[in-house]
Write an enzyme that holds these catalytic residues in place. Structure first.
Site, short mmCIF file in Angstrom:
data_model
loop_
_atom_site.label_atom_id
_atom_site.label_comp_id
_atom_site.label_asym_id
_atom_site.label_seq_id
_atom_site.Cartn_x
_atom_site.Cartn_y
_atom_site.Cartn_z
N CYS A 51 -21.57 -3.18 -4.17
CA CYS A 51 -21.08 -4.01 -5.29
C CYS A 51 -21.68 -5.42 -5.21
O CYS A 51 -21.50 -6.11 -4.20
CB CYS A 51 -19.56 -4.09 -5.27
SG CYS A 51 -18.87 -5.17 -6.56
N CYS B 88 -21.83 1.31 -7.96
CA CYS B 88 -20.80 2.04 -7.22
C CYS B 88 -20.79 3.52 -7.61
O CYS B 88 -20.63 4.41 -6.77
CB CYS B 88 -19.43 1.41 -7.41
SG CYS B 88 -18.85 1.34 -9.12
N CYS C 254 -23.40 -2.76 -14.88
CA CYS C 254 -23.69 -2.31 -13.51
C CYS C 254 -22.99 -0.98 -13.21
O CYS C 254 -21.81 -0.81 -13.51
CB CYS C 254 -23.24 -3.38 -12.51
SG CYS C 254 -23.47 -2.90 -10.78
N CYS D 225 -17.88 -6.57 -14.53
CA CYS D 225 -18.74 -5.48 -14.06
C CYS D 225 -19.96 -5.30 -14.97
O CYS D 225 -21.03 -4.89 -14.51
CB CYS D 225 -17.96 -4.17 -13.98
SG CYS D 225 -16.89 -4.05 -12.53
N ASP E 260 0.77 -1.24 0.00
CA ASP E 260 0.00 0.00 0.00
C ASP E 260 0.81 1.30 0.00
O ASP E 260 0.64 2.13 -0.87
CB ASP E 260 -0.97 -0.04 1.20
CG ASP E 260 -1.91 1.15 1.23
OD1 ASP E 260 -2.27 1.62 0.16
OD2 ASP E 260 -2.28 1.59 2.33
N CYS F 199 -14.43 5.05 3.86
CA CYS F 199 -15.77 4.84 3.30
C CYS F 199 -15.81 3.49 2.59
O CYS F 199 -14.86 3.13 1.89
CB CYS F 199 -16.10 5.97 2.33
SG CYS F 199 -17.72 5.82 1.54
N CYS G 114 -13.03 11.87 -2.83
CA CYS G 114 -13.37 10.65 -2.09
C CYS G 114 -13.47 10.92 -0.58
O CYS G 114 -12.66 11.65 -0.01
CB CYS G 114 -12.30 9.59 -2.37
SG CYS G 114 -12.59 8.02 -1.56
#
Length: 306
Positions: free
Chosen positions: A244, A191, A188, A185, A130, A237, A211
């Site tokens: 999803c 999100c 759809c 996906c 990360d 969040c 965000c």
């Protein structure tokens, strides 16, 4: 030993350490991703996260991180919790329910590299999670572990998206997966439709500067711009993941270090309001919440209360 045997050993060690999925891709320079990242940064979607502009070459070329890099090993670790917060409590992203994942995963990566050296031989390798300049979702795709959804998250067809992604770059030659997983996906747009701040744009682009996770964690200003609606999210969040359809396959994790802190599950709105700085430092000393610091948590509480 052969490449096939080496690969089998690496995947076996990863499983022993508790990783849920392990995929391997050939270490190459990510030319296409370089162009995409450059465009994203140019549009200012990183907001005040200037660090994302640093080490550009390192992000797109694994050989800059590990000289002679041949393989990129991608590992997924499930963090979906068995228990949820109280309904009315200020919301916290599920990844932050337990101990800081950086420490948990770094320890596992260190043990994985140690096992490889002990049983295969002296090799060079570096583990990343990360916070390092690695495009981990791209490598996860190249390793066949899933596809990047419209919300920018890696989605695994069997298990959804509540996973941490870890990367181990090494100069050990291994067998590589077939490549990109199919994008499921379809049409759809849940999100996109449900994002409270309209941060998810067409073309699988997320404006990080809009965000909620950015505002509640990354933004260090004393005040949050008042025009935003956070839907009671105090830290991070999960809206785009919660809606999803693929996350209906999510199962509770088995990692003891991700067991939710009792306070995160049980604190009411009043408990959070009455929390002192001293108590915060004691309770959340090993938690991702310490990233926002006490002042940041109080700022966020004030914002969602008003």
């Amino acid at each position: 030993m052969s490449k096939e045997k080496h690969t089998q050993l690496v995947k076996a060690y990863a499983k022993q350490l508790g990783f849920d999925f392990c995929g391997i891709a050939k270490a190459v320079k990510l030319e296409e991703d370089a162009r995409r990242l450059e465009s994203w940064l140019h549009k200012g979607f990183n907001g005040s996260m200037q660090y994302m502009e640093n080490y550009f070459e390192l992000r797109i070329d694994p050989a800059k991180l590990v000289p002679g890099a041949k393989s990129v090993i991608t590992l997924l670790l499930n963090y979906f919790p068995e228990e949820q917060q109280q309904e009315e409590a200020p919301k916290i992203a599920k990844y932050a329910y337990g101990k800081d994942y950086h420490e948990v995963i770094r320890r596992k990566l260190k043990l994985l590299l140690q096992s490889i050296k002990e049983h295969i031989g002296e090799i060079n390798g570096r583990g990343f999670v990360d916070s390092a300049p690695v495009l981990e979702r791209t490598w996860a795709q190249k390793s066949g572990l899933g596809w990047v959804g419209k919300n920018g998250n890696l989605i695994n067809k069997q298990s959804g998206s509540f996973f941490f992604i870890a990367t181990l770059i090494t100069d050990l030659e291994l067998e590589y997966e077939d490549g990109f997983a199919k994008d499921y996906c379809g049409t759809c747009t849940k999100c996109i439709d449900h994002c409270p701040t309209e941060a998810i744009l067409p073309g699988k682009v997320v404006d990080g500067s809009k965000c909620i996770s950015y505002f509640t964690i990354e933004l260090k200003d004393a005040l949050i711009p008042a025009k935003n609606e956070f839907s009671n999210w105090m830290f991070g969040c999960d809206v785009c993941q919660d809606v999803c359809p693929w996350n209906r396959f999510s199962k509770p994790n088995n990692e003891i270090d991700f067991k939710p802190l009792p306070e995160i599950l049980n604190f009411s709105k009043d408990d959070w309001e009455e929390l002192t700085e001293e108590s915060f430092r004691v309770i959340f000393k090993d938690s991702p919440l310490k990233r926002s610091k006490f002042e940041g948590i109080k700022r966020n509480l004030h914002f969602i209360r008003t």
